[in-house]
Design a protein around this motif. Structure first.
Motif, short mmCIF file in Angstrom:
data_model
loop_
_atom_site.label_atom_id
_atom_site.label_comp_id
_atom_site.label_asym_id
_atom_site.label_seq_id
_atom_site.Cartn_x
_atom_site.Cartn_y
_atom_site.Cartn_z
N TYR A 237 0.77 -1.35 -0.11
CA TYR A 237 0.06 0.03 -0.10
C TYR A 237 0.87 1.12 -0.06
O TYR A 237 0.65 2.38 -0.80
CB TYR A 237 -0.70 0.06 1.26
N GLU A 238 1.88 1.19 0.97
CA GLU A 238 2.56 2.55 0.96
C GLU A 238 3.59 2.80 -0.23
O GLU A 238 4.09 4.02 -0.39
CB GLU A 238 3.50 2.29 2.23
N VAL A 239 4.13 1.90 -0.94
CA VAL A 239 5.34 1.75 -1.94
C VAL A 239 4.66 1.32 -3.07
O VAL A 239 4.66 2.27 -4.29
CB VAL A 239 6.49 1.39 -1.53
N VAL A 240 4.37 0.16 -3.44
CA VAL A 240 4.32 -0.40 -4.66
C VAL A 240 3.05 0.24 -5.41
O VAL A 240 3.14 0.42 -6.58
CB VAL A 240 3.91 -2.03 -4.30
N GLU A 241 1.73 0.28 -4.76
CA GLU A 241 0.91 0.91 -5.56
C GLU A 241 1.04 2.36 -5.80
O GLU A 241 0.12 3.04 -6.46
CB GLU A 241 -0.58 0.48 -4.66
N LYS A 242 1.86 2.89 -5.24
CA LYS A 242 2.31 4.48 -5.44
C LYS A 242 3.24 4.83 -6.47
O LYS A 242 3.59 5.90 -6.80
CB LYS A 242 2.36 5.30 -3.83
N ALA A 243 3.97 3.51 -6.55
CA ALA A 243 5.15 3.85 -7.59
C ALA A 243 4.95 4.10 -9.33
O ALA A 243 3.94 3.83 -9.26
CB ALA A 243 5.83 2.29 -7.64
N GLU A 244 5.61 4.82 -9.72
CA GLU A 244 5.35 5.35 -10.91
C GLU A 244 5.23 4.35 -12.17
O GLU A 244 4.57 4.38 -12.96
CB GLU A 244 6.20 6.46 -11.45
N SER A 245 6.15 3.46 -12.03
CA SER A 245 6.11 2.16 -12.75
C SER A 245 6.59 1.08 -11.97
O SER A 245 7.36 0.88 -11.19
CB SER A 245 7.27 2.57 -14.10
N VAL A 246 5.71 0.05 -12.32
CA VAL A 246 5.84 -1.31 -11.89
C VAL A 246 5.93 -2.45 -12.93
O VAL A 246 5.20 -2.41 -13.82
CB VAL A 246 4.80 -1.85 -10.77
N SER A 247 6.91 -3.68 -12.66
CA SER A 247 6.58 -4.65 -13.62
C SER A 247 6.72 -5.91 -12.98
O SER A 247 6.94 -5.90 -11.70
CB SER A 247 8.13 -4.62 -14.41
N VAL A 248 6.51 -7.21 -13.71
CA VAL A 248 6.27 -8.29 -12.86
C VAL A 248 6.96 -9.17 -13.54
O VAL A 248 7.16 -9.40 -14.99
CB VAL A 248 4.93 -8.57 -12.72
N VAL A 249 7.61 -10.27 -12.90
CA VAL A 249 8.26 -11.48 -13.48
C VAL A 249 7.35 -12.49 -13.25
O VAL A 249 6.88 -12.73 -12.09
CB VAL A 249 9.61 -11.91 -12.74
N ARG A 250 6.95 -13.39 -14.21
CA ARG A 250 5.85 -14.78 -14.22
C ARG A 250 6.53 -15.77 -13.61
O ARG A 250 7.73 -16.12 -14.05
CB ARG A 250 5.06 -14.81 -15.32
N TYR A 251 5.99 -16.38 -12.62
CA TYR A 251 6.23 -17.53 -12.07
C TYR A 251 5.16 -18.71 -12.40
O TYR A 251 4.28 -18.47 -11.63
CB TYR A 251 7.03 -17.69 -10.56
#
Length: 449
Positions: A237-251
């Motif tokens: 809530y505090e960091v990830v959802e406020k970040a300007e850009s987020v990427s994801v690696v699929r597992y």
């Protein structure tokens, strides 16, 4: 890379085997490759060790778990002990401050945050390298690890990637959906959404800059001293959802939350443990940690657990809902706890007609270890040595003790004990307020070591 392992939960849903002092990650209910008992902590360290990545490990934890961690983990790692529990965002901030200000880690180095109690395939840990590559490529501020769902769960958050083809590699994140209803979850899976498993990757400098928004301290100890000023919320809530850009690696592989008895027993190879006889039962697991006999007969699809902290009898499906019930009945203090010096177990406690309270427990102090030099304001203590050799100091006077020795300690008296051989002591406390907080420590009377 730097790996921060989060170890702070109390595992209430696995009560009475798990509590604030002995959380679920320390329960040796799994098996390693040779069939020996293994905890989730040990499985996590094994997975990281076999991942083929060069890394240093920091464990963010609370004081009550330090002894268990040092007992379960061998090898090099650092501990960051929270002054108080304030959720994952402050714990990660404090750990990053430790890396930067105490370990002098470069600001452009990759940091990966992971739960310490994960149950997953080795491929899960091998994704550490892919996360590192994504972080170092600069494709986003934060890189997550997302798990391909196996069913439309309502218990997990979902990561919706911009790449809706479900392809391999790194994808930008479009949005997050927190614990949706089953129908919504099913639609998200159709869009190749992923479970959020709480794994984050970023460059150290990204979080260090963020800490400056909350605190002016420029040293690790300074930040730790002002810990209560950090926001009490999750890193998501505090960091990830406020970040300007987020990427994801699929597992794509096995990943489970072993946070309930229903899911944990699926990984337990034995159906019973302890002094117990089970007869005529189907799919029933029984754990008895008490030194009294237990018989379980004709009970199906159930969990039966007896420990010094309490007794649980529950249908396996309903066991996921026990947390509010435990909060009504469980004692605030653990009845059994491992410490750096050994362990203690509460034998009995009560309140008497005079208003005086009593508590009896047995202390087992490892050879060469000692209790801190301390005093209590609200209670007296009476020690009877039942096994081993040692020394007791009361207000500076040292006395040798052996089986049969009796020591009385008045309120306000400084006292300590050290074990020359493994020492077992029955302790009786009498007073108006018998709490662990009634301890004023003054270091160690004898030099440690």
């Amino acid at each position: 890379m730097q790996i921060i392992l989060l170890s702070g939960g109390s595992g209430t849903r696995l009560w009475p085997l798990s509590n604030n002092a002995r959380s679920k990650q320390f329960l040796k209910v799994l098996r390693d490759s040779s069939g020996k008992p293994q905890s989730m902590v040990q499985r996590t360290f094994e997975g990281i060790g076999n991942a083929g990545v060069e890394s240093d490990i920091v464990i963010a934890t609370c004081e009550t778990q330090v002894a268990s961690l040092t007992d379960h983990v061998t090898g090099d790692f650092d501990l960051v002990v929270e002054p108080e529990r304030r959720d994952t965002a402050p714990a990660i901030f404090l750990s990053c401050a430790f890396l930067c200000l105490e370990k002098n880690v470069a600001l452009d180095e990759t940091v990966v945050v992971m739960p310490i109690d994960t149950f997953a395939d080795q491929d899960y840990y091998c994704k550490l390298g892919a996360i590192d590559m994504a972080v170092q490529s600069g494709c986003s501020d934060i890189t997550l690890l997302g798990v391909e769902p196996t069913y439309p769960s309502e218990k997990f958050g979902y990561i919706v990637p911009e790449d809706l083809t479900g392809g391999e590699g790194v994808s930008k994140v479009s949005r997050f959906v927190e614990k949706p209803e089953a129908k919504v979850a099913e639609a998200l899976i159709g869009q190749h959404a992923l479970w959020n498993c709480g794994v984050f990757g970023f460059k150290l400098g990204y979080v260090i800059e963020m800490i400056g928004k909350y605190l002016d301290a420029d040293s690790y100890e300074g930040i730790r001293a002002e810990y209560e000023k950090l926001p009490k919320t999750s890193f998501d809530y505090e960091v990830v959802e406020k970040a300007e850009s987020v990427s994801v690696v699929r597992y794509s592989g096995e990943w489970r939350d072993l946070g309930t008895w229903n899911t944990l027993t699926e990984q337990m190879e034995e159906y019973s443990a302890g002094r117990v006889v089970v007869s005529g039962c189907s799919n029933t697991h029984v754990v008895n940690e008490l030194n009294i006999p237990m018989v379980v007969s004709g009970v199906n699809d159930a969990i039966v657990v007896a420990t010094p902290d309490g007794i649980l009898v529950s249908d396996k499906t309903d066991s996921a809902q026990i947390k509010p019930l435990v909060n009504k009945v469980a004692e605030a203090r653990p009845m059994h706890e491992s410490r750096r010096w050994g362990e203690y177990k509460v034998l009995d406690q009560g309140t008497h007609e005079s208003g005086m309270r009593s508590l009896e427990k047995i202390l087992r102090i490892k050879a060469g270890k000692q209790l801190s030099y301390q005093l209590h304001r609200h209670r007296s203590e009476y020690w009877t040595v039942i096994d081993g050799e040692g020394e007791v100091v009361i207000d500076g006077k040292v006395t040798g003790v052996s089986p049969g020795s009796f020591i009385g300690i008045a309120p306000g008296s400084m006292h300590a004990v050290r074990a020359l051989s493994t020492l077992s002591i029955v302790e009786v406390q009498l007073g108006s307020d018998l709490v662990e907080e009634d301890i004023e420590r003054a270091g160690f009377y004898w030099p440690e070591g």
